[in-house]
Structure formats: C-alpha cells, structure tokens
Design an enzyme around this catalytic site. Structure first.
Site, short mmCIF file in Angstrom:
data_model
loop_
_atom_site.label_atom_id
_atom_site.label_comp_id
_atom_site.label_asym_id
_atom_site.label_seq_id
_atom_site.Cartn_x
_atom_site.Cartn_y
_atom_site.Cartn_z
N CYS A 108 0.82 -1.23 0.00
CA CYS A 108 0.00 0.00 0.00
C CYS A 108 0.84 1.27 0.00
CB CYS A 108 -0.92 0.01 1.20
SG CYS A 108 -1.98 -1.42 1.23
N HIS B 289 -3.73 7.08 1.04
CA HIS B 289 -3.94 5.79 0.38
C HIS B 289 -5.39 5.37 0.66
CE1 HIS B 289 -4.07 1.60 -0.41
NE2 HIS B 289 -4.03 1.25 0.85
N ASN C 108 -9.91 -0.38 -3.05
CA ASN C 108 -8.53 -0.21 -2.59
C ASN C 108 -7.61 -0.76 -3.69
OD1 ASN C 108 -6.00 -0.66 -1.42
ND2 ASN C 108 -6.84 -1.27 0.56
#
Ligand code: UT7
Length: 349
Positions: A114, A276, A306
C-alpha cells in the site's frame, strides 16, 4: 540540489465496473455491509486476458509522459510499485521498458504494497536531487482481481480490492518554490504476517514438521507449491483487518504530521491530503484526528476500491484533473499497509 517536481501525471482504470451486488454471486456479503464498513460502492476489474498490471501501468505512463511534454525515449529510469506483478520474476519495470520501446535504462520494482507508490516516489526523488537522472517514470499498478479469494472465506479482503494504475514523471524543478519538499519512510516488521500472502515463498513454514525432516532437496523443492497450500487458501492475501485498521489510524496522522512539521507547516496550510485509499472509515478517522475540512481530503475509494500501490497516484491524478490542485498548493501524500510500512511525501505543486 534541485527538488523534483511532478511534470506529468496519468491514471488508468479498466472499463469493467463491478458493483458490490455483483460480488453476491460468489460470497456471503451485502452491499450494505461493504458500504458501511468500507465506503466502497464499486471497483474496476481488468480485462481477464488483455490487461495486466504492466499494461495498465503502461497506459497510465503514456498519459504522464505526454503531459510532461516528453517521449518514452526521454525517460532515464523507471520505478514500478506493485504487489501483483505479471510474473513472480522479473518485475514489471522491465516490461514497461519493453512495451514503451525505451532506451536500455534502469528499471526497479518496489515491493511495499500500500505504501509502494510513496516509497517509489521517494527513491525517484533521491535520484533527481543528486542529479543522476532527469526524467524518472514512477508507476503504481495492481491487478488484484486475478489473485483474491472470491469465496466467503476471503470476503474481508476480496470486497475491498480493485484494479488500476497511476503514474508520474519526475523532473528537476526549474524554480525554487515547487517540488517534493520531503519524503518520510517507516516500517515495523513485527506484524509482517497479519497482512500478507504467504505462498509461494521460501519461509518453509509448512515443512518444519518432523515428518518432512527426511525429505531430500528435490522432494522439498517440488513442494514449493502444494495442493495443501491451495486448499488452505494460502496462495491468497491474508489480512487481520481490525488489527491493520487500529495501527493505520495511528500511523497515518503521525507520518502526515511528521512531513508538515519537518517543513514548518501545520494542517491549516494543507491544500489537499491524498491518503492511500484503504478504507473510507480510515480516511475519515484521519481527517477528524487532524481536524481537516472535507475540501482538504480527497477520497475516491467509493468508485475504485482499494487499489494498493495504485491508489495514491490515481487519486492524485483525479484530484488534479478536477482542478482541485493548482500551482503553489501544498499537497500531502500518505500511505500505510502491509509490512507494516507507512510513508508520506509533502509537495508544493
Ligand atoms: O490497504 C492497506 C491495508 N488494509 C487496510 O488498511 C484495511 C484495514 N481494515 C479494514 O478496512 C477493515 O478491518 C475491513 C473492511 C477489512 C473489515 O471491517 P471490520 O469492520 O474490521 O470487520 P471485521 O473484520 O471485524 O468483521 C466483522 C464481521 C465478522 O463477522 P462476525 O465474526 O462478527 O460474525 C466478519 O466475518 O463481519 C464479517 N465480514 C463480512 N460480512 C459481510 C467480514 N467481511 C465481510 C464481508 N461481508 N465482506
């Protein structure tokens, strides 16, 4: 030493939209649960055979390169961040070099999940600052749809992930005001296994049992992959969601404040935070903790899910395309994820 500026930015989202209701045919979940716990309404899935992590990265890169006013042959270094590369090895960077018919430049893959894009940006920033390279292509891209567990067993992970790519071209700044002011990278490997994909891997955890002690190298070598791994879903990402969530809401504000303080700014000076896109609830928590207004935080997880290493450049690109970022604006990029690793970058647009 010159700072680096984002001279061009691009994004690529595959056409296919997959709604929460579309997932009901695979697993026991609901649109209500997904929206309430994550904010996600829909995500994009790459074309099954025509699109890969690399091809999506290439599409985003083409736009970033064109917007920078250069050609692929001008790029002198590639940094590619992903957790789902086309091949176990080699990495995606060399595949981009080939696809865009670039010169025989260096290509580096970053594996920081991530926070991969912010890490990649930081690496590229160092090469610009030292004068080593003049046009660096930084890509974050993921094709999650090919590697997640679509059964109810994997629903806490599979409902959140989506596919896509974002890219930037970094160049030395021509003025003294704009550019990446600083980057901040952190890790804590203590919880490495709570958000991880264990296999295939060399940890050999499976073969520690006494019964395997007599196996020779060839026999063990053949067990790099086994039916057991597949049966136990160990070839899919595993996540202890609540534990990741708890750490994320501490580390996000911490690393954002670190970036602001290092440069003598406060949250009031921030034009836009691009977190993020892990979970809308995480972004909202961070916003509340830092007392930021709705206009100061950009979220698009509702539409893309995501996208791990791609989420920051996709959101940054979209915010810029919508006119939410203008010359002179203070922008903070921040990410947290598997590792744990977390990172931030503060820039003057
Ligand atoms: O991207 C970088 C790193 N990742 C993150 O930052 C993600 C951080 N974590 C999260 O976003 C959240 O923890 C999740 C969205 C993954 C899960 O949300 P949660 O509110 O923490 O739920 P939970 O895991 O505590 O599960 C609550 C319940 C469980 O059922 P029981 O045991 O209470 O009966 C789960 O089995 O919800 C169940 N559940 C689901 N139900 C319907 C888990 N996933 C689903 C699902 N649909 N997709």
């Amino acid at each position: 030493m010159p700072r680096s500026i984002i001279a061009g930015i691009g994004k690529y989202l595959p056409e296919r939209v997959v709604t929460n209701n579309d997932l009901l045919k695979y697993m026991d979940t609901s649109d209500e649960w997904i929206q309430e716990r994550t904010g996600i309404k829909e995500r994009r899935y790459a074309h099954r055979t025509e699109e890969t992590t690399t091809t999506m990265g290439v599409e985003a890169a083409k736009i970033a390169i064109e917007r920078a006013g250069i050609t692929p042959q001008d790029i002198d270094f590639i940094v590619f961040a992903t957790l789902c590369p086309d091949y176990y090895f080699p990495g995606c960077g060399v595949l981009v070099q080939r696809a865009l018919k670039m010169k025989e430049i260096g290509a580096l893959d970053v594996r920081n999940q991530c926070s991969g894009f912010v890490y990649a940006l930081s690496v590229a920033d160092q090469f610009i600052r030292t004068g080593t390279y003049k046009n660096i292509l930084v890509i974050g891209a993921e094709k999650h749809s090919f590697g997640i567990d679509f059964s109810t067993r994997g629903r806490n992970v599979s409902v959140i992930f989506g596919d896509g790519a974002g890219a930037v071209v970094l160049q030395p700044a021509t003025d003294e005001q704009s550019g990446i002011l600083s980057t901040h990278l952190h890790s804590d490997g203590e919880s490495a296994e709570i958000l991880a994909m264990y296999n295939p891997g060399t940890h050999a955890n499976h073969w520690k049992e006494e019964k395997y002690a007599a196996f020779d190298d060839a026999e063990i070598g053949q067990m790099f992959f086994s039916h057991n791994m597949i049966d136990q879903a160990q070839i899919f990402p595993y996540m202890d969601g609540p534990a990741v969530f708890k750490k994320a809401i501490v580390k996000f504000p911490e690393v954002i404040n670190e970036a602001l303080q290092k440069n003598g700014y406060t949250t009031k000076d921030l034009r836009l935070l691009i977190p993020h896109q892990a979970n809308l609830r995480i972004s909202q928590f961070v916003q509340q903790k830092l007392q930021l207004s709705d206009e100061q935080v950009y979220n698009n997880i509702q539409h893309y899910g995501n996208t791990t290493a791609a989420s920051v450049p996709i959101a940054l690109c979209e915010a810029w395309e919508k006119g939410k970022i203008n010359k002179g604006d203070l922008v903070c990029l921040a990410a947290f994820g598997s590792g744990f690793t977390w990172a931030s970058a503060l820039l003057k647009w």
